[in-house]
Design a protein around this motif. Structure first.
Motif, mmCIF file in Angstrom:
data_model
loop_
_atom_site.group_PDB
_atom_site.id
_atom_site.type_symbol
_atom_site.label_atom_id
_atom_site.label_comp_id
_atom_site.label_asym_id
_atom_site.label_seq_id
_atom_site.Cartn_x
_atom_site.Cartn_y
_atom_site.Cartn_z
ATOM 1 N N TYR A 28 0.839 -1.201 0.000
ATOM 2 C CA TYR A 28 0.000 0.000 0.000
ATOM 3 C C TYR A 28 0.873 1.249 0.000
ATOM 4 C CZ TYR A 28 -3.576 3.343 1.544
ATOM 5 O OH TYR A 28 -4.424 4.415 1.650
ATOM 6 N N ARG A 156 -0.737 -6.966 -7.960
ATOM 7 C CA ARG A 156 -0.329 -6.059 -6.884
ATOM 8 C C ARG A 156 1.192 -6.038 -6.724
ATOM 9 N NH1 ARG A 156 -3.799 -3.865 -2.925
ATOM 10 N NH2 ARG A 156 -5.950 -4.260 -3.476
ATOM 11 N N ALA A 227 -11.804 0.332 -8.424
ATOM 12 C CA ALA A 227 -12.808 0.499 -9.460
ATOM 13 C C ALA A 227 -12.627 1.909 -9.993
ATOM 14 C CB ALA A 227 -14.189 0.300 -8.877
ATOM 15 N N PHE A 229 -14.391 5.311 -10.659
ATOM 16 C CA PHE A 229 -15.638 5.973 -10.302
ATOM 17 C C PHE A 229 -15.439 7.468 -10.062
ATOM 18 C CE2 PHE A 229 -14.549 6.051 -5.762
ATOM 19 C CZ PHE A 229 -13.649 4.996 -5.687
ATOM 20 N N GLN A 235 -10.282 11.160 -3.001
ATOM 21 C CA GLN A 235 -9.922 10.290 -1.887
ATOM 22 C C GLN A 235 -8.415 10.197 -1.715
ATOM 23 O OE1 GLN A 235 -11.777 6.492 -2.110
ATOM 24 N NE2 GLN A 235 -13.840 7.329 -2.091
ATOM 25 N N ASP A 266 -1.419 2.783 8.372
ATOM 26 C CA ASP A 266 -2.809 2.574 7.980
ATOM 27 C C ASP A 266 -3.194 1.098 8.101
ATOM 28 O OD1 ASP A 266 -5.188 3.961 6.534
ATOM 29 O OD2 ASP A 266 -4.893 2.062 5.469
ATOM 30 N N LYS A 270 -5.638 -0.596 11.247
ATOM 31 C CA LYS A 270 -6.941 -1.214 11.019
ATOM 32 C C LYS A 270 -7.074 -2.561 11.730
ATOM 33 C CE LYS A 270 -7.967 0.730 6.512
ATOM 34 N NZ LYS A 270 -7.519 0.582 5.124
ATOM 35 N N SER A 286 -8.761 4.186 13.682
ATOM 36 C CA SER A 286 -7.781 3.928 12.622
ATOM 37 C C SER A 286 -7.837 4.987 11.535
ATOM 38 C CB SER A 286 -8.009 2.541 12.025
ATOM 39 O OG SER A 286 -9.280 2.474 11.428
ATOM 40 N N GLY A 287 -9.004 5.603 11.343
ATOM 41 C CA GLY A 287 -9.128 6.633 10.315
ATOM 42 C C GLY A 287 -8.237 7.834 10.619
ATOM 43 N N ARG B 182 -17.609 2.617 8.825
ATOM 44 C CA ARG B 182 -18.100 3.068 10.116
ATOM 45 C C ARG B 182 -18.762 4.437 9.962
ATOM 46 N NH1 ARG B 182 -16.730 1.531 15.251
ATOM 47 N NH2 ARG B 182 -14.803 0.516 14.652
ATOM 48 N N TRP B 209 -14.341 -2.822 10.719
ATOM 49 C CA TRP B 209 -14.831 -1.506 10.288
ATOM 50 C C TRP B 209 -13.741 -0.743 9.570
ATOM 51 C CZ3 TRP B 209 -19.917 -0.711 11.060
ATOM 52 C CH2 TRP B 209 -20.550 -1.465 12.048
ATOM 53 N N LEU B 210 -14.154 0.072 8.603
ATOM 54 C CA LEU B 210 -13.239 1.002 7.944
ATOM 55 C C LEU B 210 -13.819 2.394 8.065
ATOM 56 C CD1 LEU B 210 -13.036 -1.541 5.632
ATOM 57 C CD2 LEU B 210 -11.564 0.181 4.664
ATOM 58 N N PRO B 211 -12.940 3.398 8.173
ATOM 59 C CA PRO B 211 -13.474 4.759 8.132
ATOM 60 C C PRO B 211 -14.057 5.043 6.743
ATOM 61 C CG PRO B 211 -11.061 4.784 8.232
ATOM 62 C CD PRO B 211 -11.485 3.359 8.359
ATOM 63 N N PRO B 213 -14.748 7.287 3.519
ATOM 64 C CA PRO B 213 -15.003 6.275 2.488
ATOM 65 C C PRO B 213 -13.733 5.538 2.079
ATOM 66 C CG PRO B 213 -14.727 8.436 1.484
ATOM 67 C CD PRO B 213 -14.273 8.549 2.919
ATOM 68 N N ASN B 214 -12.918 5.135 3.047
ATOM 69 C CA ASN B 214 -11.675 4.412 2.790
ATOM 70 C C ASN B 214 -11.939 3.118 1.995
ATOM 71 O OD1 ASN B 214 -9.386 2.662 3.235
ATOM 72 N ND2 ASN B 214 -8.761 4.063 4.852
ATOM 73 N N VAL B 215 -11.115 2.862 0.976
ATOM 74 C CA VAL B 215 -11.326 1.663 0.165
ATOM 75 C C VAL B 215 -10.077 0.789 0.133
ATOM 76 C CG1 VAL B 215 -13.146 2.578 -1.299
ATOM 77 C CG2 VAL B 215 -10.779 2.957 -1.940
ATOM 78 N N GLU B 216 -9.197 0.947 1.134
ATOM 79 C CA GLU B 216 -8.009 0.090 1.192
ATOM 80 C C GLU B 216 -8.363 -1.123 2.053
ATOM 81 O OE1 GLU B 216 -5.452 0.341 -0.703
ATOM 82 O OE2 GLU B 216 -4.657 -1.469 0.225
ATOM 83 N N PHE B 217 -8.816 -2.206 1.395
ATOM 84 C CA PHE B 217 -9.407 -3.335 2.113
ATOM 85 C C PHE B 217 -8.406 -4.430 2.464
ATOM 86 C CE2 PHE B 217 -12.887 -1.815 -0.758
ATOM 87 C CZ PHE B 217 -13.693 -1.286 0.227
ATOM 88 N N GLY B 240 -16.986 2.031 -3.888
ATOM 89 C CA GLY B 240 -16.399 1.245 -2.804
ATOM 90 C C GLY B 240 -16.831 -0.207 -2.876
#
Lengths: 310, 402
Positions: A28, A156, A227, A229, A235, A266, A270, A286-287, B182, B209-211, B213-217, B240
């Protein structure tokens, strides 16, 4: 399965999982470096605040989608897309950005913010508002089995390789070549370099074009795993600025270290459980982890890890 | 920003209306009262990520109006439109434009729950009839409920509960991991799932949970792989959701751990994710191939009128039109008789493409939740997960109407 409830702080189901998370964090981080590399050039080195950086990332992703659709191959879309975004950046610098070098940063923010709105609307007209997807190219579509349930997409890993390549070439160009020296000197004292007979205006145009092309490249490469979008650029924009601020303005090395730090913080933010005095800190907050890291580093070194003291 | 789309047909209608009004000026009072139009304020997203949803809702509403001869309760409709930009900070100003400046009789909006929360605060005070054609926030028909606030879509809790009940009946699903953004919608959806699923004796192995609109899964997918649950319940939407479905498949998890979710996980993204979503099961109040005659007729009419396939949002817009038509019919188009108008809506059973539904005491749809499975690029109907589902009892208990 071991119940996670028994696990209170800093523990993983097993060491194996820890290693995989480490890989996730590094991967990442490298992706973040790629996304912010264009901004390192434009903001970090030229000093132009380009808040539309995320839009070029989005444009790159949409280009990958439409070009791969039109040509049938991701490998054709990639170079065509790079050339298109570079040409676009070149034109943009010529028509708009160059008028702002002498002005206050606020004008740059205003102009590039306006560009975000223009690009979003143009994207809506050209490509619509739907969510799109880009196929992972056949060559890289395999996965490596890490455990019996989890596998890791080869794509990746390829992204990580591209990131390292971009980082190495940026470092080499900026630090080891004559052009890099001129760019750095031009950013430091524009008038002086000009008076030495170097066409700084043309140089800036190429650097800006390269920065835009890098943002586009990041969008194109990220498209198959992300994706495609509307608003996807917004972001990444803030994280890009965080990378530059932590790493230090103008430092390629700093951007790399900062990206990796953010990637790891990050990722582990999480999945780790951290409770201090009954306060649940992670993963609930975590955010915020990345921004707390930024605040801490700025307190320690206000100019960023590898930034020059001014 | 107000966007007044003013095409030629509307121009003709308006001039015709002006001529009629001019002729009627000789007989004021009576004629005007009969002929005055009903003002409908549409506050929907016309730009940004949710723009296609806003357009689908308006299309659906206009189709219901057209099928009713262009009139509700014998009166013509005049539209005011505001683009809400899915921007919660502008919600109050935007809804005030409709309520105070344009003085609309009915406000219809919106998609984004945060914006809807701002709207509800204004319409509650103003007392203007407010119909919500999408936003599923629990407060709208919970703690902030009011006689003039009516939802025609769903509450976030409902599809989650439907999926939970469906999974609770499967003997081989004993523990589930949930993963969601979240924020209010994610938390309400997961609560719905747990309320439905835990009744069957299963367990939640872990909540991830993720904050927003975080999309790092990736990190959380690794967690899922190490926990090895029997199924994963995921709440994401739009871009997302598309990224999550792809990442889930690329991590190889789709081969060993079934993925389920509310319908928003797979609605509108199937073209984008291709093979990644195959076999994913979701629950929603609509599906792509319901067997009702009513739905077939609706889909045909919609496709003919707009050259587009309808989706759940179009159905919600259409149903908003149907319910408003029923209410206005009962009062002969006299919007000032608000109490009777609302009472008539409360008694209406909406004959919808999604199947019959009616309003609960808190003004949320009481409706069937369907179980769907992704096959190709469609959410195929698999059966009814829960019949005539009302909202979360704990949310309804907070609704003090009066």
């Amino acid at each position: 399965m071991r119940p996670a409830a028994q696990c209170r702080r800093f523990c993983f189901v097993d060491f194996h999982t820890f290693l995989i998370q480490l890989l996730n964090g590094v991967q990442y981080g490298l992706l973040l470096f790629l996304v912010s590399s264009g901004l390192t050039l434009v903001f970090g080195i030229m000093g132009v605040i380009n808040v539309a950086h995320g839009s070029f990332y989005m444009i790159g992703a949409y280009l990958a989608w439409s070009l791969a659709g039109a040509s049938g191959s991701f490998w054709i879309a990639l170079p065509v897309g790079i050339v298109l975004t570079a040409a676009f950046g070149f034109l943009l610098e010529m028509l708009l950005i160059r008028k702002l070098y002498a002005r206050d940063h606020l004008y740059q923010v205003l102009l590039t913010y306006g560009l975000i709105l223009v690009f979003e609307e143009a994207r809506s007209i050209l490509w619509g508002d739907d969510v799109r997807g880009v196929q992972i190219p056949q060559l890289l579509s395999a996965s490596l089995a890490l455990t019996d349930t989890l596998s890791y997409p080869v794509y990746r890993l390829w992204i990580s390789a591209v990131c390292l390549l971009v980082a190495a070439s940026m470092y080499w160009v900026m630090q080891k070549t004559r052009i890099g020296m001129m760019i750095r000197a031009g950013a430091f004292n524009r008038e002086m370099v000009q008076s030495l007979g170097i066409d700084v205006a043309l140089l800036s145009r190429f650097v800006f074009a390269a920065g835009i092309a890098l943002a586009g490249l990041a969008g194109m490469i990220a498209a198959p795993i992300s994706a495609v979008f509307p608003g996807m650029g917004n972001q990444v924009l803030i994280l890009c600025f965080v990378v530059i601020v932590i790493g230090g303005m103008g430092s390629v090395k700093g951007a790399m270290v900062a990206s990796l730090l953010i990637g790891l913080v990050d990722t582990f933010g999480k999945v780790l459980h951290l409770e201090i005095a009954g306060l649940k800190l992670l993963p609930e907050l975590s955010g915020m982890a990345v921004y707390i890291l930024m605040a801490a580093i700025l307190l320690w070194r206000p100019e960023g890890i590898f930034g020059r003291k001014t | 920003m107000t966007k007044q789309v003013f095409d030629r047909r509307q121009f003709l209608k308006t001039t015709a209306g002006a001529v009629v009004a001019g002729a009627g000026a000789a007989l004021p009072g009576l004629v005007l009262a009969q002929g005055a139009r009903i003002k409908v304020g549409l506050m929907l997203p016309y730009t940004g990520t949710f723009a296609p949803l806003g357009v689908a809702i308006e299309n659906g509403f206009r189709l219901a109006l057209a099928e009713n001869g262009g009139k509700f309760g014998g009166r013509e409709i005049e539209f005011s439109k505001v683009d809400d930009e899915s921007e919660p900070s502008k919600a109050t100003d935007n809804v005030n434009r409709l309520v105070n400046r344009d003085k609309v009789d009915v406000v219809i909006g919106t998609v984004h729950s945060g914006v809807a929360a701002g709207m509800v605060r204004v319409t509650r005070e103003a007392g203007v009839l407010h119909m919500i054609p999408n936003a599923g926030l629990s407060q709208a028909t919970g703690v902030l409920c009011a006689p003039n606030i009516i939802r025609t879509s769903f509450s976030n809790w409902q599809p989650g509960y439907g999926m939970g009940v469906a999974l609770s009946k499967r003997k081989n699903v004993k523990n589930v991991v949930t993963i969601a953004w979240r924020y209010a919608a994610g938390e309400e959806s997961v609560k719905g799932f747990k309320d439905g699923y835990l009744k069957g004796g299963g367990a939640i192995a872990k909540e991830l949970w993720l904050p927003f609109p975080n999309v790092e899964f990736q990190a959380l997918l690794t967690e899922i792989a190490s926990v090895r649950p029997d199924a994963v319940y995921a709440f994401f939407a739009g871009g997302g959701a598309a990224k999550f479905l792809k990442d889930y498949a690329q991590a190889g998890l789709n081969k060993s751990i079934p993925l389920v979710g509310p319908g928003f996980l797979t609605d509108g993204v199937l073209e984008a994710v291709g093979a990644s979503a195959q076999g994913v099961e979701t629950s929603l109040h609509y599906a792509d191939d319901l067997k009702f005659k009513r739905d077939k007729e609706f889909r045909l009419a919609y496709a003919k009128t707009y050259k587009l396939q309808p989706d759940v949002y179009a159905v919600q817009g259409y149903d908003t039109g149907l319910l408003l038509a029923a209410g206005l019919k009962a009062v002969n188009g006299d919007v000032s008789r608000k109490k009777e108008l609302i009472a008539a809506m409360e008694k209406t059973t909406v004959n919808s493409p999604r199947g019959n539904w009616h309003l609960s005491k808190a003004h949320n749809p009481v409706q069937d939740m369907y179980l769907r499975k992704v096959v190709g690029v469609e959410n195929k109907y698999e059966g009814v997960a829960v019949k005539a589902l009302d909202d979360d009892p704990s949310v309804m208990a907070q609704c003090k109407m009066g």
